[in-house]
Design a protein around this motif. Structure first.
Motif, PDB file in Angstrom:
ATOM      1  N   CYS A  64       0.417  -0.614   0.046  1.00  0.00           N
ATOM      2  CA  CYS A  64       0.338   0.115  -0.096  1.00  0.00           C
ATOM      3  C   CYS A  64       0.579   0.813  -0.357  1.00  0.00           C
ATOM      4  O   CYS A  64       1.404   1.609   0.748  1.00  0.00           O
ATOM      5  N   PRO A  65       0.545   2.298  -0.693  1.00  0.00           N
ATOM      6  CA  PRO A  65       0.888   3.382  -1.226  1.00  0.00           C
ATOM      7  C   PRO A  65       0.899   4.520   0.980  1.00  0.00           C
ATOM      8  O   PRO A  65       0.100   3.953   0.937  1.00  0.00           O
ATOM      9  N   VAL A  66       1.957   5.345   0.748  1.00  0.00           N
ATOM     10  CA  VAL A  66       2.400   5.612   2.155  1.00  0.00           C
ATOM     11  C   VAL A  66       2.157   7.195   1.592  1.00  0.00           C
ATOM     12  O   VAL A  66       3.780   7.325   1.276  1.00  0.00           O
ATOM     13  N   ILE A  67       1.552   7.708   2.110  1.00  0.00           N
ATOM     14  CA  ILE A  67       1.950   9.262   1.907  1.00  0.00           C
ATOM     15  C   ILE A  67       2.087  10.231   3.276  1.00  0.00           C
ATOM     16  O   ILE A  67       2.235   9.916   4.178  1.00  0.00           O
ATOM     17  N   SER A  68       3.448  10.934   3.009  1.00  0.00           N
ATOM     18  CA  SER A  68       4.188  11.351   4.633  1.00  0.00           C
ATOM     19  C   SER A  68       2.953  12.399   4.748  1.00  0.00           C
ATOM     20  O   SER A  68       2.073  13.163   4.248  1.00  0.00           O
ATOM     21  N   LYS A  69       3.214  13.222   6.206  1.00  0.00           N
ATOM     22  CA  LYS A  69       2.483  13.701   6.909  1.00  0.00           C
ATOM     23  C   LYS A  69       2.818  14.968   5.988  1.00  0.00           C
ATOM     24  O   LYS A  69       1.836  15.930   5.994  1.00  0.00           O
ATOM     25  N   SER A  70       4.165  15.471   5.407  1.00  0.00           N
ATOM     26  CA  SER A  70       3.986  16.819   4.681  1.00  0.00           C
ATOM     27  C   SER A  70       3.525  16.819   3.709  1.00  0.00           C
ATOM     28  O   SER A  70       2.457  17.924   3.131  1.00  0.00           O
ATOM     29  N   ASP A  71       3.423  15.590   2.858  1.00  0.00           N
ATOM     30  CA  ASP A  71       2.443  15.620   1.500  1.00  0.00           C
ATOM     31  C   ASP A  71       1.291  15.368   2.326  1.00  0.00           C
ATOM     32  O   ASP A  71       0.278  16.403   0.883  1.00  0.00           O
ATOM     33  N   ARG A  72       0.865  14.662   2.798  1.00  0.00           N
ATOM     34  CA  ARG A  72      -0.327  15.074   3.461  1.00  0.00           C
ATOM     35  C   ARG A  72      -1.199  16.087   3.521  1.00  0.00           C
ATOM     36  O   ARG A  72      -2.291  17.072   3.100  1.00  0.00           O
ATOM     37  N   MET A  73      -0.423  17.270   4.549  1.00  0.00           N
ATOM     38  CA  MET A  73      -0.872  18.415   4.530  1.00  0.00           C
ATOM     39  C   MET A  73      -0.651  19.414   3.165  1.00  0.00           C
ATOM     40  O   MET A  73      -1.441  20.351   3.578  1.00  0.00           O
ATOM     41  N   PHE A  74       0.017  18.814   2.437  1.00  0.00           N
ATOM     42  CA  PHE A  74       0.120  19.683   1.323  1.00  0.00           C
ATOM     43  C   PHE A  74      -0.988  19.675   0.296  1.00  0.00           C
ATOM     44  O   PHE A  74      -1.915  19.581   0.052  1.00  0.00           O
ATOM     45  N   LEU A  75      -1.693  18.296   0.062  1.00  0.00           N
ATOM     46  CA  LEU A  75      -2.532  17.537  -0.360  1.00  0.00           C
ATOM     47  C   LEU A  75      -4.331  18.433  -0.101  1.00  0.00           C
ATOM     48  O   LEU A  75      -4.827  18.899  -0.812  1.00  0.00           O
ATOM     49  N   ASP A  76      -4.248  18.969   1.411  1.00  0.00           N
ATOM     50  CA  ASP A  76      -5.110  19.550   2.201  1.00  0.00           C
ATOM     51  C   ASP A  76      -5.283  20.627   1.462  1.00  0.00           C
ATOM     52  O   ASP A  76      -6.025  21.571   1.836  1.00  0.00           O
ATOM     53  N   TYR A  77      -3.472  21.638   0.979  1.00  0.00           N
ATOM     54  CA  TYR A  77      -3.992  22.641   0.369  1.00  0.00           C
ATOM     55  C   TYR A  77      -3.792  23.039  -0.605  1.00  0.00           C
ATOM     56  O   TYR A  77      -4.458  23.905  -1.318  1.00  0.00           O
ATOM     57  N   ILE A  78      -4.362  22.272  -1.675  1.00  0.00           N
ATOM     58  CA  ILE A  78      -3.771  22.196  -2.938  1.00  0.00           C
ATOM     59  C   ILE A  78      -5.768  22.137  -3.667  1.00  0.00           C
ATOM     60  O   ILE A  78      -6.532  22.142  -2.971  1.00  0.00           O
ATOM     61  N   LYS A  79      -6.214  23.288  -4.892  1.00  0.00           N
ATOM     62  CA  LYS A  79      -7.903  23.663  -5.392  1.00  0.00           C
ATOM     63  C   LYS A  79      -7.915  21.880  -5.196  1.00  0.00           C
ATOM     64  O   LYS A  79      -7.465  21.013  -6.138  1.00  0.00           O
ATOM     65  N   GLU A  80      -9.249  21.321  -5.197  1.00  0.00           N
ATOM     66  CA  GLU A  80     -10.207  20.508  -5.522  1.00  0.00           C
ATOM     67  C   GLU A  80      -9.969  20.757  -7.272  1.00  0.00           C
ATOM     68  O   GLU A  80     -10.155  19.066  -7.381  1.00  0.00           O
ATOM     69  N   GLU A  81      -9.674  21.584  -8.228  1.00  0.00           N
ATOM     70  CA  GLU A  81      -9.402  21.573  -9.211  1.00  0.00           C
ATOM     71  C   GLU A  81      -8.667  20.289  -9.599  1.00  0.00           C
ATOM     72  O   GLU A  81      -8.692  19.626 -10.653  1.00  0.00           O
ATOM     73  N   TYR A  82      -7.373  19.963  -8.753  1.00  0.00           N
ATOM     74  CA  TYR A  82      -6.232  18.745  -9.206  1.00  0.00           C
ATOM     75  C   TYR A  82      -7.006  17.737  -8.609  1.00  0.00           C
ATOM     76  O   TYR A  82      -6.632  17.830  -7.241  1.00  0.00           O
ATOM     77  N   LYS A  83      -6.864  17.010  -9.661  1.00  0.00           N
ATOM     78  CA  LYS A  83      -7.570  14.925  -8.748  1.00  0.00           C
ATOM     79  C   LYS A  83      -6.027  13.652  -8.347  1.00  0.00           C
ATOM     80  O   LYS A  83      -7.201  13.496  -7.905  1.00  0.00           O
ATOM     81  N   CYS A  84      -5.216  14.271  -9.270  1.00  0.00           N
ATOM     82  CA  CYS A  84      -4.206  13.414  -9.189  1.00  0.00           C
ATOM     83  C   CYS A  84      -2.554  14.417  -8.927  1.00  0.00           C
ATOM     84  O   CYS A  84      -2.404  15.363  -9.416  1.00  0.00           O
TER      85      CYS A  84
END
Length: 125
Positions: A64-84
């Motif tokens: 299973c892929p693991v997302i780091s805490k810093s990447d997870r925080m980053f994903l929370d801040y990007i616009k919803e228009e970006y899906k991947c």
């Protein structure tokens, strides 16, 4: 390595207790069948638990892929228009509005649907 090889100790422990093996589809953890509801079990379906359990045991284990805490925080801040989000072989991070696909080691994308994040700094607060 097959799932039955990866989880051999857990499977043996559960079986020695006289219980059936289940996999929680929310977490991917191997558990005793009586520990989860059927709807949360990977083997729940119209063809029966035993055949689906055997199929899972014989299939290849997938990490299973693991997302780091810093990447997870980053994903929370990007616009919803970006899906991947994906990294290229050089480690550069890209956002996509549509799902990219891999072809001959090149990520293909449609014009104007990609944003490079090279040089973007994420600051923890």
């Amino acid at each position: 390595m097959k799932n039955k090889e990866k989880y051999v100790m857990k499977i043996v422990d559960i079986s020695c207790d006289g219980k059936s093996v289940a996999v929680d589809k929310r977490t991917g953890k191997v558990v005793s069948c009586d520990c989860i509801m059927c709807g949360n079990c990977l083997f729940d379906g119209k063809h029966g638990c035993n055949s689906r359990r055997r199929e899972w045991a014989e299939s290849e284990y997938v990490e299973c892929p693991v997302i780091s805490k810093s990447d997870r925080m980053f994903l929370d801040y990007i616009k919803e228009e970006y899906k991947c989000i994906a990294r290229d072989k050089n480690g550069e991070l890209f956002l996509y509005r549509l799902t990219p696909y891999k072809e001959e080691v090149i990520l293909k994308y449609q014009r104007n649907l990609l944003k490079s994040l090279t040089g973007v700094k994420v600051i923890k607060t």
